[in-house]
Scaffold this motif. Structure first.
Motif, short mmCIF file in Angstrom:
data_model
loop_
_atom_site.label_atom_id
_atom_site.label_comp_id
_atom_site.label_asym_id
_atom_site.label_seq_id
_atom_site.Cartn_x
_atom_site.Cartn_y
_atom_site.Cartn_z
N GLN A 23 0.85 -1.20 -0.28
CA GLN A 23 0.04 0.35 -0.01
C GLN A 23 1.08 1.04 0.04
O GLN A 23 0.80 2.33 -0.30
CB GLN A 23 -0.85 0.28 1.00
CG GLN A 23 -1.65 1.06 1.01
CD GLN A 23 -2.67 1.35 -0.34
OE1 GLN A 23 -3.47 -0.02 0.03
NE2 GLN A 23 -2.61 1.81 -0.74
N LYS A 24 1.84 1.35 1.11
CA LYS A 24 2.74 2.47 1.70
C LYS A 24 3.35 2.51 -0.81
O LYS A 24 3.53 3.33 -0.78
CB LYS A 24 3.96 1.97 1.95
CG LYS A 24 4.69 3.23 2.00
CD LYS A 24 5.57 3.48 3.29
CE LYS A 24 4.78 3.08 5.09
NZ LYS A 24 5.86 3.41 5.40
N ASN A 66 0.75 3.97 -3.11
CA ASN A 66 1.29 5.38 -2.78
C ASN A 66 2.66 6.46 -3.32
O ASN A 66 2.36 7.29 -4.08
CB ASN A 66 1.07 5.44 -1.43
CG ASN A 66 -0.48 5.44 -0.93
OD1 ASN A 66 -1.12 4.70 -1.66
ND2 ASN A 66 -0.42 4.80 0.23
N HIS A 72 2.33 6.33 -7.32
CA HIS A 72 1.45 7.29 -7.36
C HIS A 72 1.93 8.79 -7.23
O HIS A 72 1.56 9.63 -8.04
CB HIS A 72 -0.31 7.55 -6.50
CG HIS A 72 -0.59 6.53 -6.76
ND1 HIS A 72 -1.73 6.04 -5.83
CD2 HIS A 72 -0.91 5.48 -7.85
CE1 HIS A 72 -2.49 5.08 -6.33
NE2 HIS A 72 -1.77 4.81 -7.94
#
Length: 621
Positions: free
Chosen positions: A611-612, A615, A618
């Motif tokens: 998840q990190k 991110n 992105h």
């Protein structure tokens, strides 16, 4: 005679090379031929286990391991007594062996020789038994020269007076008959009856540069090529080193039989002997004859000087000098098999320490020892420590990391080895229970391109990938880039190639833009554990400027592995002379130092907190 039909397709711990693409052979050069050549046929019915006497005008040599000044004191040419013996010949199975004839000369009674006529038979037997029925050799003999001519008209010339072996083009002489490239790392290019191909298709262009004419001067290593009225005889170990290992098999002789040994056919991953390993170690152990020890040392110097791909990078002028500098020479010349095997282990695992070169199995003279633990060099220790550290971190995030995972709009594809099988995905399209890398990539492609898919980013996680089968790596490259490519240089001949190909991702036997993931934002996660094929893939991605690399500098590994053995029977693998490369400004550079990421991730925990990481990706837009 019943032949065992076996395909010698290795699953390498590196990007292993074997030339197996389909199509016509390269253009043939003008080949000089001897006048009035005489066809020589091996009379296999006249040779038996009963010794036969023969004589010829022969010359002898002084072992390389002795004082070089003593060469001039070698005994003059004389007649040597020759003994012929027939042995079982094993290929792929311990059942239904064929037979092979070897010769032994009284000045080196423990060193097996093979006639060029029997070499012709042996090579045709191997290739015809491994799905290459069009492979053909023709032997001609004129004076002291024996010439083997391939069906593609390339030659190998053996001169017993000069003790030389000459190849007009070594690459063309050893390539499988269905190759369309002079040197080729892709094996899987199967043609269907309708003319379509499975999984891969070469483009109609490639860069190729022929290599140099090669002459091996065996007299420089005090190795005899022996001429008799029955033709030329070459040591069996020399035939193995320069006609077999480039296609990933070697010839093992244990005094009772000859074994055509493919990759990983002697000891299984649990340390137990395969059937051919049991055959090999069925011969009695004991001291090594002194004549065989000296010859084996000389042959090892000859093979490593020509076939070790990292010789220049390691600052090795000759291996004779290297063995002096490392103190290995005396042990390599011992008649104690444990001492010799210990020296081979130290050479490969400690002094070379390149993570590809490694000791595999002991000589039959020593006997199989399942408890033997070879020493490790500093590079290997460092690599394994980092691998353990990174594996432990991943285990803290995943009990078992999924091959395919989606985190929002980002797909993660993870595998730690490149693996291929014979699974036919055209008949049985892969589901989540695929069995190899190609199946996994096909499944991932289906998920990424499915109707309504949210995927915009694709991350290939090679952070713990230590290498594997080159076809699997090539397939990944092709699916990511649209047009796959690789560059290869033969350091033995200086031949070079950059080849281009497409892959079939939607399993319709057509090769177009729909087969590529190049329309997505592509990333590759790498670390110092990304080695061999796990290093090749990001190196090609880097030079393509189509894939963003994340993580830490990859682990390197530039040479394709050769699977070899010494004349005394120690089995090992070697960083060979086929160098995986990237090309910049027309220059072929090795990839042994690895490649740097475009964005460094210094905190290893961030490799697997996806998840990190998503991110973070992105934020790179």
């Amino acid at each position: 005679m019943t032949k065992n039909t076996v395909r010698l397709i290795p699953i390498f711990a590196l990007c292993a090379f074997v030339s197996m693409s389909c199509g016509s052979s390269p253009a043939v050069r003008d080949t000089p031929k001897a006048e009035n050549p005489v066809r020589v046929e091996a009379d296999r019915d006249t040779v038996s286990d009963t010794a036969q006497d023969g004589s010829a005008d022969l010359h002898t040599t002084t072992p390389l391991s002795e004082d070089k000044e003593s060469k001039s004191e070698a005994k003059p040419a004389t007649d040597y007594k020759v003994t012929y013996k027939e042995f079982p010949l094993y290929l792929g199975s311990s059942f239904n062996p064929d037979r092979i004839n070897l010769a032994f000369f009284d000045h080196m009674p423990s060193v097996p020789y093979i006639s060029m006529a029997e070499t012709e038979y042996l090579l045709e037997y191997i290739y015809h038994s491994t799905y290459y029925p069009t492979y053909e050799l023709e032997l001609s003999e004129y004076g002291s020269v024996s010439t083997l001519t391939r069906e593609n008209e390339y030659t190998m010339e053996v001169d017993s007076d000069k003790d030389t072996i000459t190849y007009l083009d070594y690459d063309a002489f050893i390539l499988p008959p269905d190759s369309i490239r002079l040197i080729d790392i892709m094996k899987r290019n199967d043609f269907n009856p309708d003319g379509t191909t499975n999984y891969f298709q070469h483009t109609d262009y490639a860069y190729e540069r022929y290599g140099n004419e090669i002459t091996l001067s065996l007299s420089d290593y005090n190795i005899d090529i022996i001429g008799t009225e029955e033709g030329c005889f070459v040591p069996l170990a020399t035939i193995s080193d320069f006609l077999c290992v480039d296609n990933y098999f070697s010839l093992l002789f244990n005094g009772e039989s000859v074994i055509i040994l493919g990759y990983d056919e002697i000891i299984n991953p649990r340390g137990r002997l395969y059937d051919l390993g049991k055959v090999y170690y069925s011969a009695p152990a004991g001291s090594i004859p002194e004549d065989l020890v000296k010859f084996s040392y000389n042959e090892l110097c000859l093979a490593l000087d020509n076939l070790y791909g990292l010789k220049d990078l390691h600052g090795i002028s000759t291996f004779e000098n290297f063995f002096d500098n490392t103190g290995l020479k005396a042990d390599l010349l011992s008649t104690d098999p444990a001492t010799v095997d210990g020296a081979i282990q130290e050479l490969l695992n400690v002094h070379l320490d390149d993570l590809h070169s490694a000791y595999v199995a002991p000589s039959y003279y020593k006997g199989y020892d399942p408890d033997n633990v070879p020493p490790e060099g500093s590079s290997t220790v460092s690599f394994e420590e980092f691998q353990t550290r990174l594996s432990d971190i991943r285990d803290s995030y995943y009990d078992e990391v999924p091959f395919y995972e989606e985190i929002g709009d980002t797909a993660y594809i993870t595998f730690d080895k490149f693996i291929t099988t014979t699974q036919d995905y055209y008949k049985n399209p892969p589901d989540s229970n695929f069995s190899d890398t190609i199946g996994g990539m096909l499944y991932s492609y289906q998920q990424i391109t499915r109707k309504g898919s949210p995927v915009k980013n694709v991350v290939l996680d090679l952070s713990l990938n230590t290498g594997g089968d080159v076809d699997a790596a090539a397939y990944v490259i092709g699916m990511f880039l649209g047009e796959g490519q690789y560059s290869l240089r033969n350091l033995f001949t200086d031949a070079m190639t950059t080849d281009y190909y497409y892959v079939d991702s939607d399993l319709n036997h057509e090769y177009d833009e729909k087969d590529s993931l190049s329309g997505y934002k592509l990333y590759c996660l790498i670390s110092p554990v990304s080695f061999s094929c796990g290093n090749l893939v990001p190196c090609i991605f880097k030079s393509s400027h189509k894939v963003t690399l994340l993580g830490q500098t990859s682990g390197g590994g530039t040479c394709c592995v050769l699977h070899m053995s010494t004349a005394t029977g120690s089995v090992f693998q070697l960083s060979g002379h086929y160098q995986l490369s990237f090309v910049k400004n027309g220059v072929f550079y090795d990839i042994d130092k690895g490649t740097d990421p475009d964005y460094v991730i210094s905190n290893l925990n961030n490799f697997y907190d996806r998840q990190k990481l998503t991110n973070y990706i992105h934020g790179l837009y």
